[in-house]
Design an enzyme around this catalytic site. Structure first.
Site, PDB file in Angstrom:
ATOM      1  N   PRO A 135     -16.582  -3.910   0.175  1.00 41.10           N
ATOM      2  CA  PRO A 135     -17.894  -4.403   0.600  1.00 41.10           C
ATOM      3  C   PRO A 135     -19.083  -3.614   0.042  1.00 41.10           C
ATOM      4  CG  PRO A 135     -16.852  -3.208   2.388  1.00 41.10           C
ATOM      5  CD  PRO A 135     -15.824  -3.347   1.307  1.00 41.10           C
ATOM      6  N   VAL A 170     -22.056  -0.244  -6.316  1.00 45.75           N
ATOM      7  CA  VAL A 170     -23.301   0.521  -6.196  1.00 45.75           C
ATOM      8  C   VAL A 170     -23.075   2.021  -6.383  1.00 45.75           C
ATOM      9  CG1 VAL A 170     -25.216   1.144  -4.656  1.00 45.75           C
ATOM     10  CG2 VAL A 170     -24.394  -1.215  -4.735  1.00 45.75           C
ATOM     11  N   PHE A 171     -22.015   2.561  -5.774  1.00 48.15           N
ATOM     12  CA  PHE A 171     -21.767   4.006  -5.862  1.00 48.15           C
ATOM     13  C   PHE A 171     -20.711   4.360  -6.909  1.00 48.15           C
ATOM     14  CE2 PHE A 171     -22.783   3.050  -1.321  1.00 48.15           C
ATOM     15  CZ  PHE A 171     -24.066   3.569  -1.332  1.00 48.15           C
ATOM     16  N   GLY A 193     -19.180  -2.751  -3.056  1.00 51.02           N
ATOM     17  CA  GLY A 193     -19.278  -3.170  -4.451  1.00 51.02           C
ATOM     18  C   GLY A 193     -19.272  -1.999  -5.418  1.00 51.02           C
ATOM     19  N   GLU A 226     -20.463   2.764 -10.234  1.00 51.54           N
ATOM     20  CA  GLU A 226     -20.834   2.532 -11.633  1.00 51.54           C
ATOM     21  C   GLU A 226     -22.301   2.860 -11.874  1.00 51.54           C
ATOM     22  OE1 GLU A 226     -19.884  -1.462 -12.741  1.00 51.54           O
ATOM     23  OE2 GLU A 226     -17.760  -1.277 -12.195  1.00 51.54           O
ATOM     24  N   TYR A 277       0.832  -1.206   0.000  1.00 50.84           N
ATOM     25  CA  TYR A 277       0.000   0.000   0.000  1.00 50.84           C
ATOM     26  C   TYR A 277       0.870   1.262   0.000  1.00 50.84           C
ATOM     27  CZ  TYR A 277      -4.041  -3.005   1.047  1.00 50.84           C
ATOM     28  OH  TYR A 277      -5.023  -3.968   1.008  1.00 50.84           O
TER      29      TYR A 277
END
Length: 290
Positions: free
Chosen positions: A204, A208-209, A206, A211, A49
């Site tokens: 977690p 949803v926000f 995914g 694409e 990271y």
């Protein structure tokens, strides 16, 4: 079985450093404090990271915070050899030799300003990994108290079994969400439950926000109703959906938004109705269950 008690939601540090948010050391220190105040006491790292820099920055912030080591749990990973200023690599590859695993963990301990990590994971499977060497490295690190629990990240069930034949595997960190639910249906979670392996879920929330697709539009439409019903935001509901699975998945949340951090643990208390859980899955699939 795991010897470490992790928080029900984990704070992911991948984006804390130069890869994204570029938090100052003071901001990192503040973020650690806020997470712990909100009962998020586990922090997920990997050596790569920030191109091998974020662990060290976190370690300095942790040291400055004066927080007792016993109040938090640290996860880190190794195995991915990136092209970076601090490495002589000419191509991105994987390294799971005994020598490299031991060296990498010891480097992570120095950077994180700690004597041990609670959970150590192999970051991604390598076609060239020698399970005997991996087991020797893990047993050495455990016997020296440098790692408490050992696990994997992004390993299939058959790859996990290869390792599990030689040394105990307590965790597997996989991509799992309402929009990326493959571990739930491809046998991965069945295998983990059978062998006492705890799943950790990266990304977690995914897509949803992130694409705008038919899938995410269907889910957003559903969430507009569920948010009213439960009185929680969509992100909290997405975590509650994960937490309802019997494999006891622990989500890794990468947000550095203070308001969102304060709302994350509400998902632990939320008991989602079974039909709402299936409604989310149905909208993600775009079809009813069989």
């Amino acid at each position: 079985m795991s010897k470490t008690a992790l928080s029900p939601i984990i704070s992911g540090t991948m984006n804390w450093g130069v890869w994204d948010k570029n938090l100052t050391l003071k901001e990192m220190e503040n973020m650690i404090q806020i997470c712990i105040e909100n009962k998020i006491t586990t922090f997920d790292h990997a050596d790569i990271y920030g191109a091998y820099t974020t662990e060290a920055d976190f370690g300095k912030a942790f040291q400055a915070s004066k927080i007792s080591r016993e109040k938090l749990q640290l996860i880190t990973k190794c195995g991915i050899q990136m092209i970076a200023e601090s490495r002589k690599n000419t191509i991105k590859h994987y390294d799971y030799s005994k020598e490299y695993i031991v060296w990498s963990v010891e480097e992570s301990l120095k950077k994180l300003k700690t004597d041990y990590v609670d959970v150590f994971l192999l970051h991604r499977p390598s076609p060239l990994m020698q399970t005997d060497e991996i087991a020797e490295a893990v047993e050495k690190l455990k016997s020296e108290g440098k790692i408490i629990d050992f696990g994997l990240s992004n390993f299939t069930s058959s790859q996990t079994e290869l390792i599990r034949q030689k040394t105990e595997v307590s965790y597997n960190q996989v991509q799992f969400s309402a929009t990326n639910f493959e571990p739930m249906v491809d046998g991965s979670f069945d295998y983990m439950q059978t062998h006492g392996i705890r799943p950790l879920s990266w990304n977690p929330l995914g897509t949803v926000f992130r694409e705008d697709t038919k899938k995410t539009r269907r889910l957003k439409k559903l969430f507009s109703d569920l948010v009213k019903k439960y009185g929680f935001g969509s992100d909290t509901l997405l975590l509650a959906w994960i937490l309802k699975h019997p494999a006891k998945v622990i989500p890794i949340a990468g947000t550095v938004n203070i308001a969102r951090i304060q709302s994350l643990m509400k998902a632990v208390e939320l008991e989602m109705d079974k039909e709402d859980w299936f409604a989310i899955w149905t909208e993600s699939m775009g079809d009813d269950v069989a």
